[in-house]
Design an enzyme around this catalytic site. Structure first.
Site, mmCIF file in Angstrom:
data_model
loop_
_atom_site.group_PDB
_atom_site.id
_atom_site.type_symbol
_atom_site.label_atom_id
_atom_site.label_comp_id
_atom_site.label_asym_id
_atom_site.label_seq_id
_atom_site.Cartn_x
_atom_site.Cartn_y
_atom_site.Cartn_z
ATOM 1 N N CYS A 23 -57.875 12.146 -32.070
ATOM 2 C CA CYS A 23 -57.369 12.528 -33.399
ATOM 3 C C CYS A 23 -57.006 14.011 -33.394
ATOM 4 O O CYS A 23 -57.744 14.830 -32.859
ATOM 5 C CB CYS A 23 -58.456 12.254 -34.427
ATOM 6 S SG CYS A 23 -58.152 12.968 -36.042
ATOM 7 N N CYS A 60 -52.983 15.483 -40.055
ATOM 8 C CA CYS A 60 -52.257 14.565 -40.939
ATOM 9 C C CYS A 60 -52.888 14.465 -42.324
ATOM 10 O O CYS A 60 -52.194 14.163 -43.294
ATOM 11 C CB CYS A 60 -52.212 13.174 -40.336
ATOM 12 S SG CYS A 60 -52.375 13.160 -38.565
ATOM 13 N N THR A 103 -62.152 15.140 -42.066
ATOM 14 C CA THR A 103 -61.562 15.359 -40.739
ATOM 15 C C THR A 103 -60.959 16.761 -40.658
ATOM 16 O O THR A 103 -60.213 17.173 -41.545
ATOM 17 C CB THR A 103 -60.478 14.301 -40.474
ATOM 18 O OG1 THR A 103 -61.070 13.018 -40.560
ATOM 19 C CG2 THR A 103 -59.849 14.489 -39.102
ATOM 20 N N GLU A 146 -65.495 15.588 -37.841
ATOM 21 C CA GLU A 146 -65.688 15.428 -39.290
ATOM 22 C C GLU A 146 -66.900 16.227 -39.776
ATOM 23 O O GLU A 146 -67.847 16.443 -39.017
ATOM 24 C CB GLU A 146 -65.885 13.950 -39.645
ATOM 25 C CG GLU A 146 -64.584 13.176 -39.835
ATOM 26 C CD GLU A 146 -63.894 12.772 -38.531
ATOM 27 O OE1 GLU A 146 -64.598 12.690 -37.505
ATOM 28 O OE2 GLU A 146 -62.670 12.556 -38.534
ATOM 29 N N HIS A 148 -51.795 8.039 -45.812
ATOM 30 C CA HIS A 148 -52.700 8.101 -44.656
ATOM 31 C C HIS A 148 -52.794 6.752 -43.940
ATOM 32 O O HIS A 148 -52.916 6.706 -42.718
ATOM 33 C CB HIS A 148 -54.069 8.622 -45.084
ATOM 34 C CG HIS A 148 -54.792 9.282 -43.950
ATOM 35 N ND1 HIS A 148 -54.238 10.277 -43.184
ATOM 36 C CD2 HIS A 148 -56.013 9.055 -43.415
ATOM 37 C CE1 HIS A 148 -55.092 10.642 -42.239
ATOM 38 N NE2 HIS A 148 -56.179 9.899 -42.351
ATOM 39 N N TYR A 201 -51.642 5.007 -39.488
ATOM 40 C CA TYR A 201 -52.541 4.455 -38.475
ATOM 41 C C TYR A 201 -51.851 3.576 -37.434
ATOM 42 O O TYR A 201 -52.406 3.356 -36.357
ATOM 43 C CB TYR A 201 -53.700 3.720 -39.170
ATOM 44 C CG TYR A 201 -54.861 4.656 -39.423
ATOM 45 C CD1 TYR A 201 -54.666 5.887 -40.045
ATOM 46 C CD2 TYR A 201 -56.152 4.333 -39.020
ATOM 47 C CE1 TYR A 201 -55.705 6.753 -40.256
ATOM 48 C CE2 TYR A 201 -57.204 5.200 -39.225
ATOM 49 C CZ TYR A 201 -56.982 6.404 -39.845
ATOM 50 O OH TYR A 201 -58.021 7.276 -40.044
ATOM 51 N N CYS A 234 -50.644 7.110 -34.983
ATOM 52 C CA CYS A 234 -51.599 7.821 -34.116
ATOM 53 C C CYS A 234 -52.429 6.855 -33.284
ATOM 54 O O CYS A 234 -52.619 7.056 -32.084
ATOM 55 C CB CYS A 234 -52.493 8.745 -34.938
ATOM 56 S SG CYS A 234 -53.721 7.899 -35.952
ATOM 57 N N GLU A 251 -64.041 5.245 -36.401
ATOM 58 C CA GLU A 251 -62.946 5.947 -37.070
ATOM 59 C C GLU A 251 -61.826 4.963 -37.445
ATOM 60 O O GLU A 251 -61.219 5.090 -38.496
ATOM 61 C CB GLU A 251 -62.420 7.048 -36.139
ATOM 62 C CG GLU A 251 -61.910 8.288 -36.861
ATOM 63 C CD GLU A 251 -60.611 8.073 -37.594
ATOM 64 O OE1 GLU A 251 -59.810 7.270 -37.103
ATOM 65 O OE2 GLU A 251 -60.413 8.683 -38.657
HETATM 66 FE FE1 SF4 Z 1 -56.564 11.663 -37.077
HETATM 67 FE FE2 SF4 Z 1 -54.805 9.639 -37.065
HETATM 68 FE FE3 SF4 Z 1 -55.959 10.416 -39.371
HETATM 69 FE FE4 SF4 Z 1 -54.127 11.957 -38.104
HETATM 70 S S1 SF4 Z 1 -53.786 9.915 -39.055
HETATM 71 S S2 SF4 Z 1 -56.042 12.620 -39.032
HETATM 72 S S3 SF4 Z 1 -54.619 11.577 -35.950
HETATM 73 S S4 SF4 Z 1 -56.991 9.498 -37.575
HETATM 74 FE FE FE Z 2 -58.453 9.631 -40.401
#
Ligand code: SF4
Ligand code: FE
Length: 486
Positions: free
Chosen positions: A100, A104, A191, A259, A294, A298, A301, A445
């Site tokens: 991660c 984002c 995060t 986190e 958000h 997913y 990433c 996660e």
């Molecule tokens: Fe992390 Fe993915 Fe969330 Fe970005 S979208 S903060 S890379 S888990």
């Molecule tokens: Fe996240």
């Protein structure tokens, strides 16, 4: 300025003095502590890749406010192409970090707050949007890394914020002053909180009039007086401080985002950094728009990470002499199928995005929630396949310290070897990488990041047009009308 480099970001972290605790100790310099360096490296790549010719097109764009070239992570999306670009950029970053990169969350908060402040002003004649646009210009100019702080500890989940025995279980306004507000409470699992430069605080749930003090959205710099960060433990995190590199699996970027529990112990926020204060009837919109942005991510990433995991599993199968077995090939194909299905979901919700009244674009909420709900299953299934192919050594392999030991190292080298032309070290490195990516914190996660699966089900329930589906069936079944005889 508009764009900085990774090292500028590291220097900016050294200039601020946030209160950060880890393993019972106060941390002097986050940027120089081994527990945080992998997370900082991952975030730094969001800066450095934007300068690399092969990634520039994905990771930069033009500010709609100033027309200047900016990093994608400070941009407010203005088309479905922008939304697709974000997904592709996140996949590319996930491929390079295998972890991660944390930036984002604040980016999604910028987009959600931009639109909701506009809506509030339209309805109530407030001036939140103007303040927010000024703030956004600063963020774009400095290319600032900010976190998005939404999730409250929530106390007794059967009760709304205003009925909690402990009023601080949700962040709330405790004092209104002429020049700002004072807030108290905490945000959990944030995060990038310890390696960001500030937090965008948002409400975590829909609110009623009695909860008006909990309808608060604002920006708080990491070193604001009264702000305390307590960094969370992660699976095998002591390996980061043990001097071992191979045993970390992914020593440069870590196995997961960092986190923290962020405590707001009567923190003063100047008025120009307050973007919601009491407008409880807009809390749900803010939560939904942030969550949509958000959850859209997913299939970007996590698919980048899945590319790394699939590659590691394939390479390990080659080292172990199993790569040509038909059942291994089937399983590798299944990993790709699952990953690309998630990518399809993120691309689809981006293409089906639409403009909000403020002019910025949001992904389709139903499809974004489907994307994230699939992540809670498919990433686990990919991890299961990777562990299946890896074999039991994944869980029993000796440490790199034994491999380097003058007495027993030769045994580790001899008995951990697979095919003759590849050294045991290669197998060990691949196994450690797969271990990091499929055990403990990294998997959790995918379950709870961007909200737990039930949060997605609630949104899917709300966004599915149940009556229309029912009418479609009733029409074909000729319910409520006389069948016509031909
Ligand atoms: Fe992390 Fe993915 Fe969330 Fe970005 S979208 S903060 S890379 S888990
Ligand atoms: Fe996240």
């Amino acid at each position: 300025m508009g764009m900085i480099h990774g090292d500028d970001y590291r220097e900016s972290l050294r200039r601020v003095k946030p209160e950060v605790y880890y393993m019972g100790e106060k941390i002097d310099s986050v940027a120089d502590h081994p527990a945080f360096i992998p997370h900082i490296n991952a975030a730094a790549l969001t800066y450095d890749m934007a300068w690399a010719p092969e990634f520039e097109e994905l990771l930069t764009t033009e500010s709609h406010l100033t027309g200047e070239k900016i990093n994608l992570f400070t941009h407010v999306h203005h088309s479905t192409n922008d939304l697709v670009q974000k997904v592709k950029a996140l996949r590319a970053l996930g491929q390079q970090t295998g972890s991660c990169f944390a930036r984002c969350v604040g980016h999604d908060a910028l987009n959600a707050i931009y639109s909701v402040t506009y809506d509030m002003d339209q309805k109530n004649g407030t001036e939140y949007h103007k303040s927010f646009v000024n703030f956004l210009k600063e963020v774009q100019k400095e290319d600032r890394f900010i976190s998005g702080a939404m999730t409250d500890p929530k106390g007794d989940r059967s009760l709304p914020p205003s009925q909690q025995a402990d009023a601080d279980q949700y962040v709330h306004v405790v004092e209104r002053k002429k020049d700002g507000i004072v807030i108290r409470g905490a945000k959990a699992h944030i995060t990038g909180a310890v390696n960001a430069l500030g937090h965008l605080v948002m409400p975590t749930t829909s609110l009623k009039e009695a909860d008006a003090d909990y309808a608060v959205c604002c920006y708080v710099p990491v070193d604001a007086p009264g702000l305390v960060h307590i960094f969370g433990r992660q699976t095998n995190d002591d390996r980061k401080c043990s001097g071992c590199l191979m045993d970390q699996g992914n020593p440069e970027y870590g196995i997961v985002g960092g986190e923290a529990l962020v405590v707001f112990d009567d923190v003063f926020v100047p008025r120009e950094q307050v973007f919601m204060c009491g407008e409880y009837d807009f809390a749900f919109e803010l939560v939904e728009r942030f969550a949509t942005a958000h959850r859209q991510n997913y299939g970007g990433c996590k698919v980048g990470l899945a590319d790394v995991l699939t590659g590691a599993t394939y390479a390990l199968a080659e080292v172990q002499g199993t790569a040509t077995a038909s059942h291994i090939r089937d399983k590798l194909v299944e990993m790709v199928h699952l990953a690309e299905t998630l990518y399809c979901c993120s691309i689809a919700c981006s293409c089906q995005g639409y403009a909000l009244p403020a002019g910025n674009f949001m992904a389709d909420p139903l499809l974004a929630n489907v994307t994230k709900l699939n992540v809670t299953r498919y990433i686990y299934e990919m991890a299961r396949i990777a562990q299946d192919i890896a074999g039991g050594l994944l869980a029993t392999m000796p440490s790199e310290l034994d491999w380097g030991n003058t007495k027993v190292g030769k045994y580790v080298d001899k008995y951990l070897k697979g095919v003759t032309d590849v050294p045991a070290e290669t197998r060990m490195r691949l196994l450690r990488l797969i271990e990091g990516m499929t055990c403990g914190t990294a998997l959790a996660e995918s379950m709870h990041g961007a909200g737990s699966p039930q949060a997605q089900r609630i949104m899917i329930m709300r966004r599915s047009n149940w009556e229309r589906k029912k009418r479609l069936a009733q029409k074909l079944a000729k319910i409520g009308e006389q069948p016509k005889l031909v």
